[in-house]
Design an enzyme around this catalytic site. Structure first.
Site, PDB file in Angstrom:
ATOM      1  N   HIS A   1      -5.324   0.688  -2.091  1.00 38.76           N
ATOM      2  CA  HIS A   1      -5.774  -0.675  -1.726  1.00 38.76           C
ATOM      3  C   HIS A   1      -5.354  -1.580  -3.113  1.00 38.76           C
ATOM      4  O   HIS A   1      -6.193  -1.866  -3.851  1.00 38.76           O
ATOM      5  CB  HIS A   1      -7.332  -0.991  -1.390  1.00 38.76           C
ATOM      6  CG  HIS A   1      -7.562  -0.319  -0.221  1.00 38.76           C
ATOM      7  ND1 HIS A   1      -9.005  -0.152   0.257  1.00 38.76           N
ATOM      8  CD2 HIS A   1      -6.868   0.327   0.838  1.00 38.76           C
ATOM      9  CE1 HIS A   1      -8.928   0.358   1.420  1.00 38.76           C
ATOM     10  NE2 HIS A   1      -7.870   0.458   1.804  1.00 38.76           N
TER      11      HIS A   1
ATOM     12  N   GLU B   1       0.874  -1.127   0.023  1.00 36.12           N
ATOM     13  CA  GLU B   1      -0.054  -0.089   0.039  1.00 36.12           C
ATOM     14  C   GLU B   1       0.865   1.323  -0.020  1.00 36.12           C
ATOM     15  O   GLU B   1       1.752   1.394   0.754  1.00 36.12           O
ATOM     16  CB  GLU B   1      -0.874   0.094   1.079  1.00 36.12           C
ATOM     17  CG  GLU B   1      -2.143  -0.859   1.259  1.00 36.12           C
ATOM     18  CD  GLU B   1      -3.029  -0.471   2.156  1.00 36.12           C
ATOM     19  OE1 GLU B   1      -3.196   0.593   2.906  1.00 36.12           O
ATOM     20  OE2 GLU B   1      -4.088  -1.396   2.639  1.00 36.12           O
TER      21      GLU B   1
ATOM     22  N   HIS C   1      -4.397   6.612  -0.052  1.00 36.50           N
ATOM     23  CA  HIS C   1      -3.658   5.435   0.008  1.00 36.50           C
ATOM     24  C   HIS C   1      -4.205   4.599  -0.908  1.00 36.50           C
ATOM     25  O   HIS C   1      -5.299   4.724  -1.434  1.00 36.50           O
ATOM     26  CB  HIS C   1      -3.473   4.918   1.520  1.00 36.50           C
ATOM     27  CG  HIS C   1      -4.788   4.567   2.103  1.00 36.50           C
ATOM     28  ND1 HIS C   1      -5.847   5.359   2.426  1.00 36.50           N
ATOM     29  CD2 HIS C   1      -5.170   3.081   2.169  1.00 36.50           C
ATOM     30  CE1 HIS C   1      -6.984   4.255   2.944  1.00 36.50           C
ATOM     31  NE2 HIS C   1      -6.401   3.006   2.801  1.00 36.50           N
TER      32      HIS C   1
ATOM     33  N   ASP D   1      -8.865   1.030   8.359  1.00 44.11           N
ATOM     34  CA  ASP D   1      -8.930   2.408   7.896  1.00 44.11           C
ATOM     35  C   ASP D   1      -9.767   3.026   8.916  1.00 44.11           C
ATOM     36  O   ASP D   1      -9.569   4.302   9.547  1.00 44.11           O
ATOM     37  CB  ASP D   1      -9.401   2.422   6.710  1.00 44.11           C
ATOM     38  CG  ASP D   1      -8.427   2.179   5.576  1.00 44.11           C
ATOM     39  OD1 ASP D   1      -7.272   2.055   5.856  1.00 44.11           O
ATOM     40  OD2 ASP D   1      -8.763   1.841   4.285  1.00 44.11           O
TER      41      ASP D   1
HETATM   42 ZN    ZN Z   1      -7.081   1.372   3.539  1.00 47.64          ZN
END
Ligand code: ZN
Length: 140
Positions: free
Chosen positions: A84, A28, A82, A95
């Site tokens: 995935h 990530e 961010h 999250d």
């Molecule tokens: Zn996430």
């Protein structure tokens, strides 16, 4: 309230975001978005300290440096992005549980058939809802 209206990011800024996320695969990737009133003005990639494909934590020193820079340039934190790499296309349980910024948009990005896609979310620690993300050049 303004941030709840979503985020506007230019095509070039969006490219900066997904190129960083692409470079982080299979982990990530993450970063910060500085700007004003929901308009992104600066993209700041940050190292994922966890080097994980299912979660992220920003390296604190890099985060601090970004916050200082935003402040010096009269910007505020308007978003956090961010990736995935393997989905889901919305905030994960992690999250929600670990989200520490109640007043900014979370931009979640994922690779879809060679293209990167993104959605913006407003999270409050327990739940989330989608907010619009517009990819649009400044002044248009
Ligand atoms: Zn996430």
């Amino acid at each position: 309230m303004v941030a709840m209206d979503g985020l506007t990011i230019s095509p070039l800024q969006w490219e900066t975001v997904y190129r960083h996320l692409e470079a982080c695969l299979p982990e990530e990737g993450c970063g910060l978005l500085g700007g004003r009133h929901g308009r992104v003005m600066a993209v700041w990639p940050v190292t994922n300290a966890l080097h994980s494909s299912v979660r992220f934590r920003m390296v604190p020193e890099e985060q601090l440096k970004a916050f200082l820079w935003f402040e010096q340039h009269e910007m505020e934190l308007v978003g956090i992005f961010h990736s995935h790499p393997n989905g889901p296309c919305h905030p994960s349980g992690t999250d929600l549980a670990q989200f520490a910024y109640p007043d900014v948009v979370s931009l979640i990005c994922w690779p879809a058939e060679g293209n990167w896609e993104a959605k913006g979310f407003w999270m409050d620690g327990k739940s989330y809802h989608e907010v619009p993300v517009m990819i649009m050049a400044e002044g248009t």
